[in-house]
Design an enzyme around this catalytic site. Structure first.
Site, short mmCIF file in Angstrom:
data_model
loop_
_atom_site.label_atom_id
_atom_site.label_comp_id
_atom_site.label_asym_id
_atom_site.label_seq_id
_atom_site.Cartn_x
_atom_site.Cartn_y
_atom_site.Cartn_z
N THR A 12 49.95 57.66 143.30
CA THR A 12 49.49 58.83 144.06
C THR A 12 48.35 59.57 143.38
O THR A 12 47.45 60.08 144.05
CB THR A 12 50.68 59.81 144.24
OG1 THR A 12 51.67 59.15 145.02
CG2 THR A 12 50.27 61.09 144.96
N ASP A 56 49.99 50.86 144.67
CA ASP A 56 51.14 51.75 144.78
C ASP A 56 52.20 51.11 143.87
O ASP A 56 52.41 49.90 143.92
CB ASP A 56 51.63 51.77 146.24
CG ASP A 56 52.75 52.77 146.46
OD1 ASP A 56 52.57 53.66 147.30
OD2 ASP A 56 53.81 52.64 145.81
N SER A 57 52.86 51.90 143.05
CA SER A 57 53.75 51.29 142.04
C SER A 57 54.97 50.61 142.66
O SER A 57 55.69 49.90 141.97
CB SER A 57 54.17 52.31 141.00
OG SER A 57 55.19 53.14 141.47
N SER A 58 55.20 50.79 143.96
CA SER A 58 56.29 50.03 144.60
C SER A 58 55.94 48.55 144.65
O SER A 58 56.82 47.71 144.88
CB SER A 58 56.54 50.56 146.01
OG SER A 58 56.93 51.91 145.91
N ASP A 89 56.96 56.06 141.42
CA ASP A 89 58.13 55.37 141.98
C ASP A 89 58.79 54.40 140.99
O ASP A 89 60.00 54.36 140.86
CB ASP A 89 57.76 54.60 143.26
CG ASP A 89 57.51 55.54 144.44
OD1 ASP A 89 57.80 56.75 144.31
OD2 ASP A 89 57.01 55.07 145.48
N THR A 164 64.26 58.68 134.23
CA THR A 164 64.53 58.14 135.56
C THR A 164 63.94 59.10 136.60
O THR A 164 63.93 60.32 136.39
CB THR A 164 66.06 57.91 135.76
OG1 THR A 164 66.28 57.26 136.98
CG2 THR A 164 66.88 59.18 135.72
N GLN A 275 77.24 54.37 137.73
CA GLN A 275 76.48 54.98 138.84
C GLN A 275 76.16 56.45 138.54
O GLN A 275 75.28 57.03 139.16
CB GLN A 275 77.26 54.88 140.14
CG GLN A 275 77.38 53.48 140.66
CD GLN A 275 78.26 53.37 141.90
OE1 GLN A 275 78.50 54.34 142.61
NE2 GLN A 275 78.76 52.18 142.15
N CYS A 276 76.91 57.05 137.59
CA CYS A 276 76.63 58.43 137.20
C CYS A 276 75.39 58.43 136.33
O CYS A 276 75.21 57.56 135.49
CB CYS A 276 77.77 59.03 136.37
SG CYS A 276 79.31 59.15 137.24
N1 ASP Z 1 54.33 55.64 145.99
C1 ASP Z 1 53.65 56.24 144.85
C2 ASP Z 1 53.65 55.21 143.72
O1 ASP Z 1 54.63 55.04 143.07
C3 ASP Z 1 54.33 57.49 144.43
C4 ASP Z 1 53.71 58.20 143.25
O2 ASP Z 1 52.76 57.78 142.65
O3 ASP Z 1 54.22 59.27 142.89
O4 ASP Z 1 52.67 54.56 143.50
#
Ligand code: ASP
Length: 339
Positions: A12, A56-58, A89, A164, A275-276
């Site tokens: 972003t 985008d890091s996804s 992300d 995280t 999961q916690c």
């Molecule tokens: N979708 C974006 C990413 O991870 C979100 C961000 O950068 O905050 O690339």
């Protein structure tokens, strides 16, 4: 004059709104620099390496982690520190992976990004980037203060493999539930000196063989034998992250115990994390986790999910025997878990 290398991967921080679709898309580093003229005021020499296509890091993959680790290695001698611009992300995965890839790291590698693009008036990008550069170049007695992989976001410096992403809304996107922050940025930079990892005498070593033949099995009430079977029968599977309840507990139904036993007998490594977010796995505290110790499920203690997945990929990638693999997984390798 200290030298710093900025590695721009996307996220972003470097995005603009496409006027037609209204969606956020990455732009190049030169456009990003225009938005932040303050950077020229630093008395540091700033070098830049950019991904050919910022992402985008996804879309981040282990091959991108390798690229970053190699850029750091190639430019290690010439620079005092490294700042990686990255989407939030999967930032914690990248920071964790790099902590395992960069063995004997002696210089700061700070991963940062932002919740709002750098061109937006209320952006958090400027503070995150400028303070990351400041921290990456801060030295004490000729040595960098934070010689480890960290994440800087919204006035806090976190150990990379302890952080995280916990908010898609707040500027404070990250937390470090089981480890205190390494530094806080207020009027002064306050470093938490006793917690920061020490300098090494050995040369930097890259570990680039990450084995992604892993799966996650998340416990939930109503989980079915068919689903668990499908996971453990995944082709080439070598490791499972078992995401359990509370202090490491799971159903004691016999079909579940038998299937897990079958996986371990086949040589699949099973790493138990909770999961916690806060707290640690304590196998044997309850009856609902006592069977794990007997069958050889490994306690992931207080690992984050991001640290657990990348640690498992790293250790499996070393190609060790089953016994050596489970021994190494139980060790604290880069400050990722409490011993
Ligand atoms: N979708 C974006 C990413 O991870 C979100 C961000 O950068 O905050 O690339």
């Amino acid at each position: 004059m200290s030298s710093i290398l900025i590695i721009y991967t996307g996220g972003t921080i470097g995005m603009v709104k496409d006027e037609k679709t209204g969606m956020l898309k990455s732009f190049d580093f030169d456009s990003l620099l225009k938005e932040i003229p303050e950077i020229k005021k630093f008395a540091h020499h700033i070098n830049v390496k950019s991904f050919d296509t910022p992402i985008d890091s996804s879309n981040m993959q282990p091959s991108h982690w390798i690229k970053m680790a190699e850029i750091i290695k190639e430019n290690y001698q010439q620079n005092d520190g490294f700042v990686i611009l990255h989407g939030s992300d999967t930032m914690a995965y990248t920071a964790s992976a790099l902590s395992f890839m960069l063995e004997n790291l002696n210089k700061p590698v700070i991963v940062t990004g932002s919740q709002l693009p750098i061109g937006v008036l209320r952006t958090d990008a400027k503070e995150n980037l400028l303070t990351s550069i400041e921290i990456a170049t801060t030295q004490l007695n000729g040595k960098s203060i934070v010689p480890e992989v960290s994440i800087y976001f919204e006035y806090n410096l976190y150990r990379g493999n302890r952080a995280t992403k916990t908010s898609a809304e707040e500027f404070k996107a990250f937390t470090s539930p089981n480890f205190p922050v390494l530094a806080e940025a207020g009027v002064n930079l306050k470093f938490n000196y006793p917690l920061i990892r020490p300098h090494h005498n050995e040369a930097l070593k890259l570990n680039l063989n990450f084995d992604n033949n892993i799966a996650t099995l998340k416990m939930y009430p109503g989980i079915s034998p068919e689903f668990v079977k499908a996971v453990i029968h995944t082709a080439n599977l070598k490791g499972i992250i078992l995401e359990t309840f509370g202090a490491g507990n799971a159903t004691t139904e016999s079909w579940f115990i038998e299937l897990l036993n079958e996986a371990i007998k086949k040589g699949i490594v099973v790493l138990n994390i909770s999961q916690c977010q806060g707290g640690t796995v304590e196998q044997g505290k309850y009856e609902t986790s006592s069977f794990f110790n007997k069958m050889g499920v490994i306690s992931g203690k207080d690992l984050t999910y991001e640290a657990a997945t990348t640690k498992l990929m790293y250790v499996l990638g070393l190609g060790l025997s089953y016994q050596e693999t489970i021994q190494l997984l139980q060790q604290n390798l880069r400050g990722e878990q409490t011993v």
